[in-house]
Design a protein around this motif. Structure first.
Motif, PDB file in Angstrom:
ATOM      1  N   SER A  24      21.391 -15.069   7.477  1.00  0.00           N
ATOM      2  CA  SER A  24      20.706 -15.399   6.225  1.00  0.00           C
ATOM      3  C   SER A  24      21.624 -14.999   5.074  1.00  0.00           C
ATOM      4  CB  SER A  24      19.387 -14.634   6.135  1.00  0.00           C
ATOM      5  OG  SER A  24      19.646 -13.244   5.963  1.00  0.00           O
ATOM      6  N   PRO A  25      21.408 -15.542   3.877  1.00  0.00           N
ATOM      7  CA  PRO A  25      22.244 -15.122   2.745  1.00  0.00           C
ATOM      8  C   PRO A  25      22.231 -13.607   2.527  1.00  0.00           C
ATOM      9  CG  PRO A  25      21.037 -17.113   2.178  1.00  0.00           C
ATOM     10  CD  PRO A  25      20.507 -16.648   3.515  1.00  0.00           C
ATOM     11  N   ALA A  26      21.078 -12.970   2.637  1.00  0.00           N
ATOM     12  CA  ALA A  26      21.003 -11.518   2.437  1.00  0.00           C
ATOM     13  C   ALA A  26      21.799 -10.780   3.513  1.00  0.00           C
ATOM     14  CB  ALA A  26      19.555 -11.049   2.434  1.00  0.00           C
ATOM     15  N   ALA A  27      21.699 -11.225   4.760  1.00  0.00           N
ATOM     16  CA  ALA A  27      22.433 -10.581   5.852  1.00  0.00           C
ATOM     17  C   ALA A  27      23.934 -10.807   5.700  1.00  0.00           C
ATOM     18  CB  ALA A  27      21.937 -11.085   7.198  1.00  0.00           C
ATOM     19  N   ALA A  28      24.340 -12.008   5.274  1.00  0.00           N
ATOM     20  CA  ALA A  28      25.760 -12.292   5.066  1.00  0.00           C
ATOM     21  C   ALA A  28      26.315 -11.426   3.930  1.00  0.00           C
ATOM     22  CB  ALA A  28      25.965 -13.773   4.772  1.00  0.00           C
ATOM     23  N   ASP A  29      25.552 -11.274   2.852  1.00  0.00           N
ATOM     24  CA  ASP A  29      25.975 -10.392   1.754  1.00  0.00           C
ATOM     25  C   ASP A  29      26.132  -8.963   2.239  1.00  0.00           C
ATOM     26  OD1 ASP A  29      25.966 -12.519  -0.024  1.00  0.00           O
ATOM     27  OD2 ASP A  29      24.035 -11.979  -0.938  1.00  0.00           O
ATOM     28  N   THR A  30      25.197  -8.522   3.073  1.00  0.00           N
ATOM     29  CA  THR A  30      25.256  -7.171   3.630  1.00  0.00           C
ATOM     30  C   THR A  30      26.497  -6.989   4.483  1.00  0.00           C
ATOM     31  OG1 THR A  30      22.865  -6.908   3.585  1.00  0.00           O
ATOM     32  CG2 THR A  30      24.066  -5.564   5.183  1.00  0.00           C
ATOM     33  N   ALA A  31      26.811  -7.969   5.321  1.00  0.00           N
ATOM     34  CA  ALA A  31      28.000  -7.880   6.174  1.00  0.00           C
ATOM     35  C   ALA A  31      29.265  -7.780   5.321  1.00  0.00           C
ATOM     36  CB  ALA A  31      28.061  -9.075   7.114  1.00  0.00           C
ATOM     37  N   ARG A  32      29.355  -8.577   4.262  1.00  0.00           N
ATOM     38  CA  ARG A  32      30.527  -8.512   3.376  1.00  0.00           C
ATOM     39  C   ARG A  32      30.627  -7.147   2.706  1.00  0.00           C
ATOM     40  NH1 ARG A  32      29.230 -13.905   2.724  1.00  0.00           N
ATOM     41  NH2 ARG A  32      27.795 -13.544   0.992  1.00  0.00           N
ATOM     42  N   ALA A  33      29.516  -6.629   2.218  1.00  0.00           N
ATOM     43  CA  ALA A  33      29.518  -5.319   1.570  1.00  0.00           C
ATOM     44  C   ALA A  33      29.900  -4.220   2.558  1.00  0.00           C
ATOM     45  CB  ALA A  33      28.154  -5.037   0.947  1.00  0.00           C
ATOM     46  N   THR A  34      29.473  -4.364   3.793  1.00  0.00           N
ATOM     47  CA  THR A  34      29.789  -3.367   4.821  1.00  0.00           C
ATOM     48  C   THR A  34      31.279  -3.365   5.123  1.00  0.00           C
ATOM     49  OG1 THR A  34      27.569  -3.576   5.730  1.00  0.00           O
ATOM     50  CG2 THR A  34      29.243  -2.616   7.171  1.00  0.00           C
ATOM     51  N   VAL A  35      31.895  -4.535   5.186  1.00  0.00           N
ATOM     52  CA  VAL A  35      33.347  -4.612   5.398  1.00  0.00           C
ATOM     53  C   VAL A  35      34.079  -3.932   4.246  1.00  0.00           C
ATOM     54  CG1 VAL A  35      35.319  -6.195   5.530  1.00  0.00           C
ATOM     55  CG2 VAL A  35      33.249  -6.650   6.876  1.00  0.00           C
ATOM     56  N   ALA A  36      33.617  -4.146   3.018  1.00  0.00           N
ATOM     57  CA  ALA A  36      34.231  -3.481   1.863  1.00  0.00           C
ATOM     58  C   ALA A  36      34.090  -1.961   1.981  1.00  0.00           C
ATOM     59  CB  ALA A  36      33.599  -3.984   0.568  1.00  0.00           C
ATOM     60  N   LEU A  37      32.936  -1.496   2.459  1.00  0.00           N
ATOM     61  CA  LEU A  37      32.747  -0.056   2.680  1.00  0.00           C
ATOM     62  C   LEU A  37      33.741   0.458   3.720  1.00  0.00           C
ATOM     63  CD1 LEU A  37      31.049   2.569   2.229  1.00  0.00           C
ATOM     64  CD2 LEU A  37      29.659   1.802   4.171  1.00  0.00           C
ATOM     65  N   TYR A  38      33.916  -0.275   4.814  1.00  0.00           N
ATOM     66  CA  TYR A  38      34.869   0.144   5.845  1.00  0.00           C
ATOM     67  C   TYR A  38      36.277   0.287   5.273  1.00  0.00           C
ATOM     68  CZ  TYR A  38      31.336  -1.236   9.369  1.00  0.00           C
ATOM     69  OH  TYR A  38      30.214  -1.366  10.137  1.00  0.00           O
ATOM     70  N   ARG A  39      36.640  -0.592   4.352  1.00  0.00           N
ATOM     71  CA  ARG A  39      37.983  -0.504   3.743  1.00  0.00           C
ATOM     72  C   ARG A  39      38.143   0.800   2.968  1.00  0.00           C
ATOM     73  NH1 ARG A  39      37.294  -6.350   1.999  1.00  0.00           N
ATOM     74  NH2 ARG A  39      38.084  -7.491   3.804  1.00  0.00           N
ATOM     75  N   ARG A  40      37.045   1.296   2.397  1.00  0.00           N
ATOM     76  CA  ARG A  40      37.102   2.538   1.625  1.00  0.00           C
ATOM     77  C   ARG A  40      36.996   3.785   2.495  1.00  0.00           C
ATOM     78  NH1 ARG A  40      33.354  -0.195  -1.350  1.00  0.00           N
ATOM     79  NH2 ARG A  40      31.707   1.301  -0.948  1.00  0.00           N
ATOM     80  N   VAL A  41      36.110   3.766   3.500  1.00  0.00           N
ATOM     81  CA  VAL A  41      35.813   4.997   4.233  1.00  0.00           C
ATOM     82  C   VAL A  41      36.232   4.973   5.698  1.00  0.00           C
ATOM     83  CG1 VAL A  41      33.888   5.532   2.686  1.00  0.00           C
ATOM     84  CG2 VAL A  41      33.432   4.373   4.862  1.00  0.00           C
TER      85      VAL A  41
END
Length: 148
Positions: A24-41
């Motif tokens: 879903s759009p909300a789940a896809a947005d969440t997945a993208r945000a999670t990848v960005a978090l992984y890049r930081r932490v």
């Protein structure tokens, strides 16, 4: 309370492990945000992000904000708006607690909420968390830190 909710890992590529259907759009947005978090932490299981799924439906997300530091780890969770108010956030938080305790029974769990009384306060209290003090969060300003 929902009994069939599961947490499905979000991998470093943003794919949800074991799922091939479109998100879903909300789940896809969440997945993208999670990848960005992984890049930081970083990415170190089980201290990662998860999509919360009931059957084939993504209803929210949950995860750890980083790997444990100093014997502490912070949990975070949220329900997609159309699925709120039916026990899913509590189930997600409980699942994170179970994952953390299985990995390290001595880990101190923390969470952060806005200071004003809200649904997350009730969820955390139900799960045994207690408010500690206000802390400055770079993204949200003054927030209330909880621990169990």
């Amino acid at each position: 309370m929902t009994n069939d909710l599961i947490l499905v890992p979000i991998d470093t590529s943003g794919t949800v492990r074991g799922r091939t259907d479109p998100l879903s759009p909300a789940a896809a947005d969440t997945a993208r945000a999670t990848v960005a978090l992984y890049r930081r932490v970083g990415f170190e299981e089980p201290w990662i992000g998860y999509l919360a799924v009931e059957g084939a439906t993504a209803v929210g997300a949950a995860g750890f904000t980083s790997v444990p530091r100093g014997g502490r780890v912070e949990i975070a969770y949220y329900t997609f708006p159309e699925f709120e108010g039916r026990g899913r956030a509590t189930a997600m938080a409980r699942a994170l607690i179970d994952l953390a305790r299985a990995a390290d029974p001595e880990i101190q769990l923390t969470a952060r909420t806005l200071p004003d009384r809200n649904a997350s306060h009730r969820i955390l209290e139900k799960l045994g968390f207690r408010p500690n003090h206000l802390v400055d969060d770079p993204e949200h300003g003054s927030v209330l830190e909880w621990s169990v």
